[in-house]
Write a protein that holds these residues in place. Structure first.
Motif, mmCIF file in Angstrom:
data_model
loop_
_atom_site.group_PDB
_atom_site.id
_atom_site.type_symbol
_atom_site.label_atom_id
_atom_site.label_comp_id
_atom_site.label_asym_id
_atom_site.label_seq_id
_atom_site.Cartn_x
_atom_site.Cartn_y
_atom_site.Cartn_z
ATOM 1 N N CYS A 1 -48.664 32.036 111.506
ATOM 2 C CA CYS A 1 -48.380 33.457 111.161
ATOM 3 C C CYS A 1 -47.331 34.064 112.215
ATOM 4 O O CYS A 1 -48.193 34.089 113.602
ATOM 5 N N LYS B 1 -46.921 37.118 113.547
ATOM 6 C CA LYS B 1 -47.533 38.013 113.315
ATOM 7 C C LYS B 1 -48.848 37.900 113.937
ATOM 8 O O LYS B 1 -48.425 37.799 115.610
ATOM 9 N N CYS B 2 -49.685 37.645 113.277
ATOM 10 C CA CYS B 2 -50.805 36.848 114.680
ATOM 11 C C CYS B 2 -51.825 35.771 114.769
ATOM 12 O O CYS B 2 -52.283 35.277 115.535
ATOM 13 N N CYS C 1 -49.616 35.776 107.743
ATOM 14 C CA CYS C 1 -50.378 35.390 106.578
ATOM 15 C C CYS C 1 -50.966 36.694 105.967
ATOM 16 O O CYS C 1 -50.210 38.510 105.895
ATOM 17 N N CYS D 1 -51.950 40.063 107.332
ATOM 18 C CA CYS D 1 -50.224 40.931 108.242
ATOM 19 C C CYS D 1 -49.718 41.066 107.464
ATOM 20 O O CYS D 1 -48.703 42.087 107.776
HETATM 21 ZN ZN LIG Z 1 -51.010 37.292 110.226
#
Ligand SMILES: [Zn+2]
Ligand SMILES: [Zn+2]
Length: 410
Positions: A287, A289-290, A322, A325
């Motif tokens: 992901c 983002k995370c 994901c 997110c």
């Molecule tokens: Zn994520």
């Protein structure tokens, strides 16, 4: 004469003027006769009919002609009164219709295709009839001799066609979702480029020769505007239909695109605003983002002792994210997303309320539209469908202007 643009109330919608019933099977094409209260229709029931509006206000057939095979496509050239009808058996037949639209004479048959004809265009200047078919080819034939001049084959059914009369460029959409740009010569042709963007078969095309814009509609329910004239490969995505996009018409004067889908949806897109290109989807093993790994990323899953997640994409920034997110949905009309799509959390926070203002209007045609065409000068639209019905609409309340400019398509 310039168009008069009136401000339009939100409730404006297409006005149904007439409904024509009588075909025994799906109506594959319907065309408005310029400057006449008349419509020409072609149907799977093997008939071509010319309908004229009578004093009663009803449309009655003045011509009723039965063909050997179901009619699958049609072109009409008003100045020369020529009708070209494509059939399920692959042949294209040419007719001449009388001034009063009461009589139609057979001119010739063109052995255009081995299988169902999907689209036809007539060029008076080149004396060509160009057609596409389910035999996976585009062919162009001489209207004087009736001879085949050239053909070009694709890897799948050729489904739709547009043609630039000045440069002899042809655009052919096919079932693989690809659009091929070809330069047609007298007996040969060359492939200029292919346009790939749709995830389903291309159902319709519209070429605007002035702004050099190509619009394509497809079974992935989306429309793409290809800025051919801009030469930078700029494309705009328009998502607002919930079914296969069947027909398109661009109103150059007001920069509006009219589109119809097979569920009866009629959309009018404002193309006179600055729109943004939708991003390419990014690829990542985790992901963006995370940083949690996606399920195919076994190594990172093992290293971090975590379970892999499903990959999604934010429609606004294109990042691979994901589910956690990207839990929110938003419309984002400036990028063509008229209905809610998946966006990542940071993009969601960046979208302001005014960014959600729709840049299109949506209307109900209330029938299964398979084909639509417009008389732009009069603001009239005709839709026809698999429900055997033909509907004539006044579109001026929606396109919101007087289009009486003497403009006529080829
Ligand atoms: Zn994520
Ligand atoms: Zn995003």
């Amino acid at each position: 004469m310039a168009a008069e643009i009136h401000s339009r109330p939100q409730s404006s919608r297409p006005v149904l003027l007439s409904k024509i019933e009588g075909h025994q099977d799906a109506v594959t094409a319907a065309l408005l006769i310029p400057k006449e209260d008349g419509v020409i229709t072609a149907s799977e029931d093997r008939t071509i009919r010319v309908w004229l509006k009578r004093d009663s206000g009803q449309y009655w057939p003045s011509i009723y002609h039965t063909m050997a095979s179901p009619c699958s496509a049609m072109a009409y050239h008003h100045d020369s009164r020529r009708i070209f009808v494509g059939q399920d058996n692959g042949a294209v037949m040419e007719f001449h219709v009388s001034e009063d639209f009461n009589k139609m004479n057979f001119i010739k048959t063109y052995p255009a295709h081995q299988n169902r004809v999907s689209a036809i265009i007539f060029s008076l200047a080149a004396e060509w009839v160009i057609s596409t078919g389910h035999d996976k080819c585009v062919s162009w034939m001489c209207t004087r001799s009736g001879n085949m001049l050239g053909r070009h084959f694709f890897t799948s059914w050729a489904s739709c066609l547009q043609y630039d009369f000045d440069t002899q460029y042809a655009f052919v959409g096919d079932y693989s979702g690809q659009i091929t740009l070809l330069k047609l010569e007298q007996n040969t042709c060359s492939v200029i480029t292919t346009l790939k963007g749709h995830e389903g078969s291309v159902a319709c095309l519209w070429w605007d020769p002035i702004q050099r814009l190509l619009f394509s509609g497809a079974s992935d329910n989306s429309i793409i505007m290809w800025d051919i004239g801009g030469r930078k490969g700029r494309t705009l995505l328009l998502q607002g239909h919930h079914d296969r996009v069947q027909s398109l018409c661009y109103l150059q004067l007001t920069r509006q695109l009219v589109s119809c889908s097979s569920d009866g949806g009629i959309a009018v897109w404002n193309m006179d605003v600055s729109r943004e290109e939708a991003p390419q989807w990014l690829e990542s093993d985790s992901c963006q983002k995370c940083e949690q790994p996606f399920f195919w990323n076994i190594k990172q899953m093992w290293d971090t002792k975590t379970l892999g997640l499903r990959q999604h994409h934010c429609r606004k920034c294109g990042q691979a994210v994901c589910g956690k997110c990207s839990s929110k949905r938003s419309s984002y009309p400036v990028m063509g997303f008229e209905f809610q799509v998946r966006v990542c959390d940071s993009c969601y926070d960046s979208i302001k309320d005014e960014d959600r203002t729709s840049l299109a209007t949506f209307h109900e045609g209330k029938h299964n539209i398979s084909h639509m065409s417009m008389d732009i000068a009069r603001g009239l639209m005709v839709t026809c469908g698999t429900d055997r019905v033909v509907k004539i609409w006044d579109m001026t309340p929606v396109v919101g202007c007087s289009l009486a400019t003497g403009f006529s398509p080829h």
